[in-house]
Design a protein around this motif. Structure first.
Motif, PDB file in Angstrom:
ATOM      1  N   PHE A 177     -14.136   5.085   3.614  1.00  0.00           N
ATOM      2  CA  PHE A 177     -14.851   3.860   3.263  1.00  0.00           C
ATOM      3  C   PHE A 177     -16.283   4.175   2.839  1.00  0.00           C
ATOM      4  O   PHE A 177     -16.779   3.660   1.826  1.00  0.00           O
ATOM      5  N   VAL A 178     -16.966   5.033   3.601  1.00  0.00           N
ATOM      6  CA  VAL A 178     -18.324   5.429   3.228  1.00  0.00           C
ATOM      7  C   VAL A 178     -18.308   6.148   1.881  1.00  0.00           C
ATOM      8  O   VAL A 178     -19.200   5.947   1.046  1.00  0.00           O
ATOM      9  N   GLY A 179     -17.277   6.963   1.658  1.00  0.00           N
ATOM     10  CA  GLY A 179     -17.184   7.702   0.405  1.00  0.00           C
ATOM     11  C   GLY A 179     -17.030   6.827  -0.818  1.00  0.00           C
ATOM     12  O   GLY A 179     -17.374   7.246  -1.930  1.00  0.00           O
ATOM     13  N   GLU A 180     -16.521   5.612  -0.635  1.00  0.00           N
ATOM     14  CA  GLU A 180     -16.327   4.724  -1.777  1.00  0.00           C
ATOM     15  C   GLU A 180     -17.348   3.587  -1.812  1.00  0.00           C
ATOM     16  O   GLU A 180     -17.229   2.657  -2.597  1.00  0.00           O
ATOM     17  N   LEU A 181     -18.389   3.664  -0.970  1.00  0.00           N
ATOM     18  CA  LEU A 181     -19.391   2.603  -0.939  1.00  0.00           C
ATOM     19  C   LEU A 181     -20.089   2.424  -2.285  1.00  0.00           C
ATOM     20  O   LEU A 181     -20.378   1.305  -2.704  1.00  0.00           O
ATOM     21  N   GLU A 182     -20.377   3.542  -2.944  1.00  0.00           N
ATOM     22  CA  GLU A 182     -21.066   3.448  -4.229  1.00  0.00           C
ATOM     23  C   GLU A 182     -20.227   2.665  -5.234  1.00  0.00           C
ATOM     24  O   GLU A 182     -20.753   1.854  -6.002  1.00  0.00           O
ATOM     25  N   GLN A 183     -18.927   2.892  -5.220  1.00  0.00           N
ATOM     26  CA  GLN A 183     -18.034   2.160  -6.109  1.00  0.00           C
ATOM     27  C   GLN A 183     -17.915   0.704  -5.653  1.00  0.00           C
ATOM     28  O   GLN A 183     -17.854  -0.215  -6.467  1.00  0.00           O
ATOM     29  N   TYR A 184     -17.904   0.491  -4.343  1.00  0.00           N
ATOM     30  CA  TYR A 184     -17.839  -0.859  -3.783  1.00  0.00           C
ATOM     31  C   TYR A 184     -19.072  -1.656  -4.182  1.00  0.00           C
ATOM     32  O   TYR A 184     -18.992  -2.846  -4.524  1.00  0.00           O
ATOM     33  N   GLY A 185     -20.235  -1.005  -4.132  1.00  0.00           N
ATOM     34  CA  GLY A 185     -21.457  -1.577  -4.676  1.00  0.00           C
ATOM     35  C   GLY A 185     -22.164  -2.609  -3.823  1.00  0.00           C
ATOM     36  O   GLY A 185     -23.103  -3.251  -4.282  1.00  0.00           O
ATOM     37  N   LYS A 186     -21.710  -2.793  -2.566  1.00  0.00           N
ATOM     38  CA  LYS A 186     -22.344  -3.787  -1.700  1.00  0.00           C
ATOM     39  C   LYS A 186     -22.694  -3.168  -0.346  1.00  0.00           C
ATOM     40  O   LYS A 186     -22.048  -2.225   0.092  1.00  0.00           O
ATOM     41  N   VAL A 187     -23.695  -3.734   0.305  1.00  0.00           N
ATOM     42  CA  VAL A 187     -24.042  -3.298   1.653  1.00  0.00           C
ATOM     43  C   VAL A 187     -22.911  -3.719   2.598  1.00  0.00           C
ATOM     44  O   VAL A 187     -22.527  -4.892   2.614  1.00  0.00           O
ATOM     45  N   PRO A 188     -22.357  -2.792   3.354  1.00  0.00           N
ATOM     46  CA  PRO A 188     -21.246  -3.146   4.250  1.00  0.00           C
ATOM     47  C   PRO A 188     -21.711  -3.953   5.451  1.00  0.00           C
ATOM     48  O   PRO A 188     -22.906  -4.055   5.722  1.00  0.00           O
ATOM     49  N   ARG A 189     -20.751  -4.480   6.172  1.00  0.00           N
ATOM     50  CA  ARG A 189     -21.050  -5.273   7.362  1.00  0.00           C
ATOM     51  C   ARG A 189     -21.638  -4.407   8.472  1.00  0.00           C
ATOM     52  O   ARG A 189     -21.464  -3.194   8.494  1.00  0.00           O
ATOM     53  N   GLU A 190     -22.301  -5.078   9.393  1.00  0.00           N
ATOM     54  CA  GLU A 190     -22.839  -4.408  10.577  1.00  0.00           C
ATOM     55  C   GLU A 190     -21.696  -3.850  11.425  1.00  0.00           C
ATOM     56  O   GLU A 190     -20.626  -4.458  11.537  1.00  0.00           O
ATOM     57  N   ALA A 191     -21.922  -2.687  12.028  1.00  0.00           N
ATOM     58  CA  ALA A 191     -20.918  -2.103  12.915  1.00  0.00           C
ATOM     59  C   ALA A 191     -20.871  -2.877  14.228  1.00  0.00           C
ATOM     60  O   ALA A 191     -21.902  -3.317  14.753  1.00  0.00           O
ATOM     61  N   LEU A 192     -19.661  -3.025  14.767  1.00  0.00           N
ATOM     62  CA  LEU A 192     -19.492  -3.683  16.056  1.00  0.00           C
ATOM     63  C   LEU A 192     -19.786  -2.713  17.187  1.00  0.00           C
ATOM     64  O   LEU A 192     -19.425  -1.534  17.117  1.00  0.00           O
ATOM     65  N   ASN A 193     -20.413  -3.196  18.229  1.00  0.00           N
ATOM     66  CA  ASN A 193     -20.719  -2.398  19.415  1.00  0.00           C
ATOM     67  C   ASN A 193     -19.688  -2.737  20.491  1.00  0.00           C
ATOM     68  O   ASN A 193     -19.755  -3.799  21.119  1.00  0.00           O
TER      69      ASN A 193
END
Length: 365
Positions: free
Chosen positions: A306-322
């Motif tokens: 998922f991190v590897g395709e973030l640039e292609q996704y083009g949006k800031v991802p959601r906050e991680a759950l704790n």
């Protein structure tokens, strides 16, 4: 003189650390292990900051105070290694000597350096001549990982309570350990070390603690009291502090004790990957149950892809759950303590990634 020498030495250590970080630009790290669940939730590690780190954006510059904290972690590992070398009969490899590496679906390398790995086999130094008839030596390794050890240091009384009293490891530490176990194809253990007396704040007095003499009380300090006459103003018995000897003497009819501090301790958890799912057990109790965690190899892989395709996704991802190791929500969110403040994904999820990255760079200038 000494002040200047120390400050100069700290500065050189910071420079060396920055140089090591620069060499890792373009790579993902096992130290940032997170998970993406089947429903798309990000768990444990922030995908956005993991992406930033791959770009070489590592947050605020390391100062002398932060370097002291990092050094504490390194010294903890050095101490464990020195202890194990006196008791383990076999090769012990650390960090670069047994580094892990694999690639995401996008071809991005994910690298890691396990703290300590106990091995079987032998390491022999062999000498010979190179092409120019120069005498050279090399290490011939015929070893197999036996147990991966992930080491963490207790830095707060709350963490100490969770590990020592609740016997609950942190999810992010389990994820990192599982990452190494998967890559090394061997069992593992997670060990916490507390090297300080951690005074108990008043707000922790109402938590459950073992009583003096009960199992788990060995690493606790206590205050001892006896109950006296009724206070006419409150209607409750007055309490008077007594000594430990008085508490155990039986000379007072009504006594009680409250935990006052957590003293130095080590506490570990045995780890097992079964069909790609991580289980953990209290290492100090052979009869303790094996607990199934939410950590799986597939979820870890999904995070890095998922991190590897973030640039292609083009949006800031959601906050991680704790979450806890078994999937319950913790009482606080990562965004509450993020150094990114208004730029943290808890505020910026869904915004354009490239614009956000530029804002973060400006924020850290």
């Amino acid at each position: 003189m000494i002040k200047e020498l120390f400050e100069r030495g700290i500065s050189k250590q910071i420079e060396a650390g920055n140089a090591r970080e620069a060499e890792k630009v373009g790579y993902l790290r096992a130290g940032n292990t997170g998970m993406v669940m089947e429903n798309g939730d990000i768990v444990g590690s922030c995908a956005a900051t993991t992406y930033l780190r791959m770009l070489g954006i590592n947050g605020k510059p390391v100062d002398a105070n932060k370097e002291l904290m990092f050094a504490g972690g390194r010294l903890n590992e050095d101490h464990w290694l020195s202890v194990l070398k006196t008791s383990y009969n076999g090769p012990i490899l650390c960090e670069e000597d047994i580094a892990t590496s694999w690639e995401t679906e996008q071809g991005i390398k994910v690298t890691g350096r396990p703290d300590i790995v106990l091995c079987s086999g032998t390491i022999e130094e062999k000498t010979g001549l190179d092409a120019g008839n120069n005498l050279v030596s090399a290490l011939s390794k015929d070893i197999k990982p036996v147990c991966m050890i992930e080491l963490k240091q207790i830095m707060s009384v709350n963490s100490g309570y969770n590990v020592l009293i609740k016997r609950e490891p942190q999810l992010k530490h389990l994820m990192q350990a599982a990452h190494y176990m998967w890559q090394l194809d061997c069992p593992g253990e997670l060990w916490y070390t507390n090297r300080n007396n951690l005074d108990m704040p008043a707000w922790m007095e109402f938590r459950e603690f073992p009583k003096p003499g009960q199992a788990g009380s060995e690493s606790l300090g206590y205050r001892y009291y006896r109950l006296g006459d009724i206070n006419p103003r409150t209607g409750k018995p007055k309490k008077h502090q007594i000594t430990e000897a008085e508490y155990y003497s039986g000379q007072h009819k009504k006594t009680f004790a409250t935990a006052s501090k957590i003293t130095p301790f080590v506490q570990g958890f045995k780890l097992s990957l079964e069909n790609g799912t991580l289980y953990y057990q209290d290492a100090s109790n052979e009869r303790a149950p094996w607990i199934q965690s939410i950590v799986t190899v597939d979820r870890i892989k999904r995070f890095y892809n998922f991190v590897g395709e973030l640039e292609q996704y083009g949006k800031v991802p959601r906050e991680a759950l704790n979450l806890t190791p078994t999937g319950d929500k913790m009482g606080w969110s990562f965004g509450q303590y993020s150094e990114l403040k208004h730029l943290d994904p808890c505020h910026t999820a869904g915004k354009k990634l490239d614009s956000w990255v530029k804002q973060v760079k400006d924020f850290y200038k």
